[in-house]
Design a protein around this motif. Structure first.
Motif, short mmCIF file in Angstrom:
data_model
loop_
_atom_site.label_atom_id
_atom_site.label_comp_id
_atom_site.label_asym_id
_atom_site.label_seq_id
_atom_site.Cartn_x
_atom_site.Cartn_y
_atom_site.Cartn_z
N UNK A 132 6.29 -12.07 17.03
CA UNK A 132 6.76 -12.31 15.67
C UNK A 132 5.61 -12.67 14.73
N UNK A 133 4.72 -13.53 15.20
CA UNK A 133 3.55 -13.91 14.41
C UNK A 133 2.62 -12.72 14.20
N UNK A 134 2.47 -11.92 15.24
CA UNK A 134 1.61 -10.73 15.17
C UNK A 134 2.14 -9.74 14.12
N UNK A 135 3.45 -9.50 14.10
CA UNK A 135 4.04 -8.59 13.12
C UNK A 135 3.86 -9.12 11.70
N UNK A 136 4.05 -10.42 11.53
CA UNK A 136 3.91 -11.01 10.20
C UNK A 136 2.47 -10.87 9.70
N UNK A 137 1.49 -11.19 10.55
CA UNK A 137 0.08 -11.09 10.14
C UNK A 137 -0.31 -9.64 9.86
N UNK A 138 0.22 -8.70 10.65
CA UNK A 138 -0.07 -7.29 10.41
C UNK A 138 0.50 -6.83 9.08
N UNK A 139 1.71 -7.29 8.76
CA UNK A 139 2.33 -6.91 7.48
C UNK A 139 1.54 -7.47 6.30
N UNK A 140 1.03 -8.71 6.44
CA UNK A 140 0.25 -9.32 5.37
C UNK A 140 -1.07 -8.58 5.16
N UNK A 184 -0.35 -5.35 3.39
CA UNK A 184 -0.04 -5.60 1.99
C UNK A 184 -1.32 -5.85 1.19
N UNK A 185 -2.24 -6.62 1.77
CA UNK A 185 -3.50 -6.90 1.08
C UNK A 185 -4.33 -5.64 0.93
N UNK A 186 -4.29 -4.78 1.96
CA UNK A 186 -5.04 -3.52 1.90
C UNK A 186 -4.50 -2.63 0.80
N UNK A 241 -7.92 1.52 -4.04
CA UNK A 241 -8.33 2.09 -5.33
C UNK A 241 -7.77 3.50 -5.47
N UNK A 242 -7.07 3.75 -6.55
CA UNK A 242 -6.54 5.08 -6.84
C UNK A 242 -7.34 5.69 -7.98
N UNK A 243 -7.81 6.89 -7.76
CA UNK A 243 -8.57 7.57 -8.81
C UNK A 243 -7.63 7.98 -9.93
N UNK A 244 -7.94 7.53 -11.13
CA UNK A 244 -7.11 7.83 -12.30
C UNK A 244 -7.98 8.54 -13.32
N UNK A 246 -15.01 17.67 -21.53
CA UNK A 246 -16.06 16.98 -20.79
C UNK A 246 -15.40 15.83 -20.02
N UNK A 247 -15.91 15.55 -18.82
CA UNK A 247 -15.36 14.46 -18.01
C UNK A 247 -16.43 13.40 -17.81
N UNK A 248 -16.08 12.16 -18.11
CA UNK A 248 -16.98 11.02 -17.90
C UNK A 248 -16.53 10.24 -16.67
N UNK A 249 -17.48 9.88 -15.83
CA UNK A 249 -17.19 9.06 -14.66
C UNK A 249 -17.77 7.67 -14.82
N UNK A 250 -17.11 6.64 -14.27
CA UNK A 250 -17.60 5.26 -14.43
C UNK A 250 -18.74 4.95 -13.47
N UNK A 251 -19.69 4.13 -13.92
CA UNK A 251 -20.73 3.64 -13.02
C UNK A 251 -20.14 2.67 -12.01
N UNK A 252 -19.14 1.91 -12.45
CA UNK A 252 -18.55 0.86 -11.63
C UNK A 252 -17.44 1.43 -10.75
N UNK A 253 -17.41 1.02 -9.48
CA UNK A 253 -16.36 1.47 -8.58
C UNK A 253 -15.02 0.84 -8.98
N UNK A 254 -13.95 1.56 -8.67
CA UNK A 254 -12.62 1.10 -9.03
C UNK A 254 -12.31 -0.26 -8.40
N UNK A 255 -12.70 -0.45 -7.14
CA UNK A 255 -12.42 -1.72 -6.47
C UNK A 255 -13.13 -2.88 -7.15
N UNK A 256 -14.37 -2.65 -7.60
CA UNK A 256 -15.11 -3.70 -8.31
C UNK A 256 -14.43 -4.04 -9.63
#
Length: 239
Positions: free
Chosen positions: A63-71, A74-76, A81-84, A163-173
């Motif tokens: 039960x504890x293992x399933x809860x920690x895996x779900x958390x 969820x955090x992942x 990062x979704x490319x938009x 024209x397409x511009x890309x960001x220097x900064x990563x989405x996660x950052x």
């Protein structure tokens, strides 16, 4: 088909390779002995490698293992990062105020880690002056070069130039910085005892859509004006 592992009395094999609660290797033991140890430790016997011969089982709190895996999952997902690709539409003869406003949107998108598709809309006689659009795109790229780079160079696409511009900064950052800034604003509001600010990104996005629609309407009006100019000339020629 269930993807959950078999546990306790659902395991149907004569013997298992047992792993202890701390990850220690117990060895190959009869299933009855493994279940007895699980009861002794007040844990579950969980089949972690069903295809092994014999199957590998571990003593754990399932039960504890399933809860920690779900958390963790969820955090992942939260940090995923979704490319938009945002879109910004401009006219070749855009006035300085509108240009500054639209450049502000591009700056915001790049800071968020999103790509931006810049579309210059040529209408009527403007199509004979593609250099106007090219210079405008170059100007915009230079103005935001600290935040983004030209990912796809300016090219003609029918009556438009893109024209397409890309960001220097990563989405996660960008997401991490945005969350930190939001937390700081929330703490500041709580310190002042005030409510949240009603002006959020959704309002900005709605304003952007209205601006793009206005640009398209302006382009259509330019087409209509050109048609009115050409129609009398054709009538005079027919006469």
């Amino acid at each position: 088909m269930s993807t959950e592992p078999r546990i306790n009395d659902r395991i149907r094999v004569p013997e298992v390779r047992l792993v202890g609660p701390s990850g220690e290797q117990v060895g190959i033991v009869p299933l009855a002995k493994a279940l007895e140890l699980a009861q002794e430790y007040d844990l579950d016997l969980v089949e972690v490698a069903a295809t092994a011969r014999p199957p590998v089982c571990k003593l754990m709190d399932y039960g504890k293992f399933k809860y920690e895996s779900a958390m963790k999952a969820r955090e992942a997902r939260k940090n995923q990062a979704h490319t938009v690709i945002k879109e910004m539409k401009l006219r070749p003869k855009i006035d300085p105020h509108d240009y500054d406003t639209k450049k502000g949107h591009v700056v915001r998108f790049l800071k968020q880690g999103d790509k931006v598709k810049i579309t210059i809309m040529f209408r009527g006689r403007e199509q004979s002056r593609p250099e106007l659009g090219f210079r405008l795109l170059q100007r915009l790229a230079n103005d935001v070069q600290d935040l983004g780079f030209v990912e796809s160079s300016a090219k003609q696409d029918g009556r438009n130039m893109i024209m397409v511009l890309g960001p220097h900064k990563k989405k996660t950052e960008a997401m991490a910085e945005a969350r930190a800034a939001a937390d700081a604003r929330k703490a500041e509001r709580q310190g002042r005892g005030t409510g949240p600010n009603d002006a959020d990104l959704s309002d900005d996005d709605a304003a952007l859509e209205a601006e793009n629609a206005a640009a398209e309407a302006e382009a259509e009006q330019a087409d209509a004006e050109d048609a009115e100019v050409e129609q009398p000339a054709e009538a005079a020629q027919d006469a």
